[in-house]
Design an enzyme around this catalytic site. Sequence first.
Site, PDB file in Angstrom:
ATOM      1  N   GLN A 111     -10.755  -0.274  -1.411  1.00 46.32           N
ATOM      2  CA  GLN A 111     -11.470  -1.019  -0.374  1.00 46.32           C
ATOM      3  C   GLN A 111     -10.732  -0.898   0.958  1.00 46.32           C
ATOM      4  OE1 GLN A 111     -12.619  -4.781  -1.899  1.00 46.32           O
ATOM      5  NE2 GLN A 111     -13.272  -5.612   0.042  1.00 46.32           N
ATOM      6  N   SER A 150      -6.153   0.668  -6.495  1.00 51.34           N
ATOM      7  CA  SER A 150      -6.921  -0.561  -6.711  1.00 51.34           C
ATOM      8  C   SER A 150      -8.321  -0.221  -7.225  1.00 51.34           C
ATOM      9  CB  SER A 150      -6.941  -1.382  -5.415  1.00 51.34           C
ATOM     10  OG  SER A 150      -7.517  -2.646  -5.618  1.00 51.34           O
ATOM     11  N   LEU A 151      -9.360  -0.525  -6.438  1.00 51.90           N
ATOM     12  CA  LEU A 151     -10.726  -0.167  -6.806  1.00 51.90           C
ATOM     13  C   LEU A 151     -10.822   1.307  -7.216  1.00 51.90           C
ATOM     14  CD1 LEU A 151     -13.935  -0.175  -6.533  1.00 51.90           C
ATOM     15  CD2 LEU A 151     -13.528   0.236  -4.111  1.00 51.90           C
ATOM     16  N   ARG A 205     -16.903  -6.449 -10.760  1.00 53.46           N
ATOM     17  CA  ARG A 205     -15.596  -6.740 -10.163  1.00 53.46           C
ATOM     18  C   ARG A 205     -15.770  -7.295  -8.746  1.00 53.46           C
ATOM     19  NH1 ARG A 205     -11.587  -3.773  -7.005  1.00 53.46           N
ATOM     20  NH2 ARG A 205      -9.476  -3.934  -7.893  1.00 53.46           N
ATOM     21  N   HIS A 210      -5.019  -8.834  -5.998  1.00 51.68           N
ATOM     22  CA  HIS A 210      -3.803  -8.481  -6.752  1.00 51.68           C
ATOM     23  C   HIS A 210      -2.743  -9.590  -6.695  1.00 51.68           C
ATOM     24  CE1 HIS A 210      -5.557  -4.633  -7.532  1.00 51.68           C
ATOM     25  NE2 HIS A 210      -5.818  -4.516  -6.247  1.00 51.68           N
ATOM     26  N   GLN A 215      -5.179  -5.441 -13.995  1.00 48.11           N
ATOM     27  CA  GLN A 215      -5.046  -4.935 -12.626  1.00 48.11           C
ATOM     28  C   GLN A 215      -5.345  -5.956 -11.529  1.00 48.11           C
ATOM     29  OE1 GLN A 215      -7.759  -3.192 -10.172  1.00 48.11           O
ATOM     30  NE2 GLN A 215      -7.009  -1.098 -10.349  1.00 48.11           N
TER      31      GLN A 215
END
Length: 294
Positions: A9, A88-89, A113, A198, A247
């Site tokens: 993102q 991440s994503l 998500r 996170h 995660q």
Amino acid sequence: MKAFVFPGQGAQFVGMGKELYDNNPKAKELFEKANDILGYRITDIMFDGTDDELKQTKVTQPAVFLHSVISALCMGEAFQPDMTAGHSLGEFSALVAAGALSFEDGLRLVYARAMAMQKACEAAPSTMAAIIALPDEKVEEVCAEVSREGNVVVPANYNCPGQLVISGNIEAINEACEKLKAAGAKRALPLKVGGAFHSPLMQPAKDELQAAIEQTEIKAPKCPVYQNVDGKPHTDPAEIKQNLIAQLTSSVRWTQCVQNMIADGADEFTECGPGKALQGMIVKIDRNVTVSGL
């Protein structure tokens, strides 16, 4: 060896994917399939929407995922990864590209998500900040010092040496930024994000996403996928699933992912998707590798 990496993102921009859609029949088919799965025309927002529309987490995450995955899948024979990873994503994109997740399941999980994270952000006002030019150990030390009951601030993204993003309550982030600047950080810059990704504040989103991940089939990938939670290569579907669940509340160990990929033979990195953020990070981690983008 060739490593393909996928952004998270923040890489989005209006117009992303339009050229692919217009010029590649397979890409057009996949984008239209995504519109059907999501139940709205995400392509309209990606190609012709406003920055504000595209910035909504529930739009941004599937948009970046689609651009990244479709870019890779439309390379044809040229897409021959020896390893993949995503920031991440981007980890979901990396898993689809490596054949561990189907395109459809990957998109459904990313949308689940995004919705879960948006809900968690609305429930607890929180944010993130980029800390520039300070050793990781110092940032970790200050985060531990500032964190106390009701005040959460943790290292969230280990992007590259000298760039670590912290995540937590707004008050805790502000306090940590002041202390980190006093400790010598060149910059302690609050980011324009919807919440504390996170970090432990994402626990409600993690609980929601866990149910969706547990019901999704994950296969053995065709090459190792280096996952965010530990920076290590994984091919076992059960391990991949557990790491994916962990995660959302764990740090993104991107520096370690890249270092381990290089140690395992990667000398050519290709970023698939919008922007060039990962290319910049990889060069800062090791200047001896070749980086490029699609």
